[in-house]
Design an enzyme around this catalytic site. Structure first.
Site, PDB file in Angstrom:
ATOM      1  N   LYS A   1      -4.326  15.502  -7.918  1.00 34.76           N
ATOM      2  CA  LYS A   1      -3.454  15.580  -9.083  1.00 34.76           C
ATOM      3  C   LYS A   1      -2.776  16.945  -9.189  1.00 34.76           C
ATOM      4  CE  LYS A   1      -3.722  11.428 -10.668  1.00 34.76           C
ATOM      5  NZ  LYS A   1      -2.516  10.565 -10.691  1.00 34.76           N
TER       6      LYS A   1
ATOM      7  N   ASP B   1       0.863  -1.177   0.000  1.00 33.40           N
ATOM      8  CA  ASP B   1       0.000   0.000   0.000  1.00 33.40           C
ATOM      9  C   ASP B   1       0.906   1.235   0.000  1.00 33.40           C
ATOM     10  OD1 ASP B   1      -1.694   2.124   0.616  1.00 33.40           O
ATOM     11  OD2 ASP B   1      -2.852   1.001   2.097  1.00 33.40           O
TER      12      ASP B   1
ATOM     13  N   THR C   1      -8.955   2.911 -19.353  1.00 32.37           N
ATOM     14  CA  THR C   1      -8.734   2.002 -18.230  1.00 32.37           C
ATOM     15  C   THR C   1     -10.073   1.695 -17.581  1.00 32.37           C
ATOM     16  OG1 THR C   1      -8.448   3.804 -16.636  1.00 32.37           O
ATOM     17  CG2 THR C   1      -6.473   3.053 -17.813  1.00 32.37           C
TER      18      THR C   1
ATOM     19  N   TYR D   1     -10.064  14.041  -6.648  1.00 29.22           N
ATOM     20  CA  TYR D   1      -9.131  13.644  -7.697  1.00 29.22           C
ATOM     21  C   TYR D   1      -8.376  14.856  -8.238  1.00 29.22           C
ATOM     22  CZ  TYR D   1      -7.268  11.405 -11.879  1.00 29.22           C
ATOM     23  OH  TYR D   1      -6.433  10.931 -12.852  1.00 29.22           O
TER      24      TYR D   1
END
Length: 293
Positions: A157, A62, A188, A153
């Protein structure tokens, strides 16, 4: 591919069990590198390793656990030699309104995508100093222009980009290169899962061409590995993403205008719900992390 500067080198990829990480592992291995594949899903990591043309080591870890990453670095060093390149690719995403999100799940996105990258760098930088190596941070178009319903997110980023810029300046004197990879929509399971939600899909399709296009993962990986070979400070996949840097200051007001018009219409057709973890990788992370309330 034996003429590649990656030939006979050790390269580490995090988040290598599927998606972009697995595609990067395949592309780098084709160039003659020894691969260290790090991630959550042991069986998937082993399957990726078995598909590679060259030697590979798998480590279930992890990236938010610095002690486990330090142990992984020792295992890589003993099994394959000191890494010459490390790709901080591990990442997860969740979508939906901030008020509908679980605070612990929101924080987990930051922990994996941003803090996990810093832990990865901390674990492997001693090796990269020794090999005059290269650290590639996987970022996103979201690092340049944030969008609604993806606050964790986008924040992670943008933070990963700033982290990589800081690290570039910090380690350059030691011969270590740091690059940032800017990606658009890539094929993906994370992106395919996001497209199952009507609002998320429509928001993507509201982006002007070619920004709404989804790109083949193998093509994106090939582009990134060419940048890795050349130790680029920035890699763009697709290449037109470079142009977004020129209009970066204009992106927030444009996104705001579009969202003011589009979001009310989308909400009127169907309530906007939180997605939970996106893709099989996100689900695997949830199983490991088990964030609380």
């Amino acid at each position: 591919m034996s003429s590649s500067p990656l030939a006979d080198r050790t390269v580490v990829v995090t988040g290598a069990a599927r998606g972009l990480g697995a595609a990067l592992a395949r592309e780098i291995s084709r160039r003659g590198a020894r691969m260290a594949l790090l991630g959550h899903e042991s069986a998937a990591l082993v399957a990726v390793a078995a598909s590679l043309p060259g030697p590979a080591l798998t480590i279930e870890v992890d990236v938010t656990d610095p002690a486990a990453l330090a142990a992984a670095a020792r295992t890589v060093r003993a099994g394959l030699g000191r890494p010459s390149a490390v790709v901080a690719n591990a990442g997860i995403a969740e979508g939906g309104p901030l008020l509908a999100s679980d605070p612990a799940a929101w924080r987990r996105v930051i922990d994996v995508n941003l803090t996990g990258s810093a832990h990865t760098a901390r674990a492997f930088l001693p090796d990269l100093f020794d090999t005059a190596g290269y650290f590639l941070q996987i970022a996103s178009l979201a690092s340049i222009g944030a969008v609604p319903l993806m606050s964790a997110y986008c924040a992670s980023k943008a933070g990963a980009e700033a982290f990589a810029h800081s690290l570039q300046a910090e380690v350059a004197h030691g011969g270590v290169g740091v690059g940032i990879a800017y990606l658009n929509w890539t094929d993906t399971d994370m992106i395919r899962d996001a497209d199952r939600y009507p609002v998320m899909r429509r928001l993507r399709l509201h982006m002007p061409p070619p920004a709404h296009r989804i790109h083949p993962v193998d093509a994106v990986a090939a582009r990134l590995v060419r940048g890795l070979e050349r130790r680029r400070t920035a890699v763009y996949a697709p290449t037109w993403l470079r142009l977004t840097q020129l209009v970066r200051p204009a992106l927030p007001p444009v996104v705001l205008r579009v969202s003011r018009r589009a979001l009310p219409r989308l909400k009127a057709t169907k309530p906007v719900q939180h997605t939970g973890p996106l893709g099989a990788g996100g689900l695997a992370d949830r199983t490991v992390s088990r964030p609380g309330p």
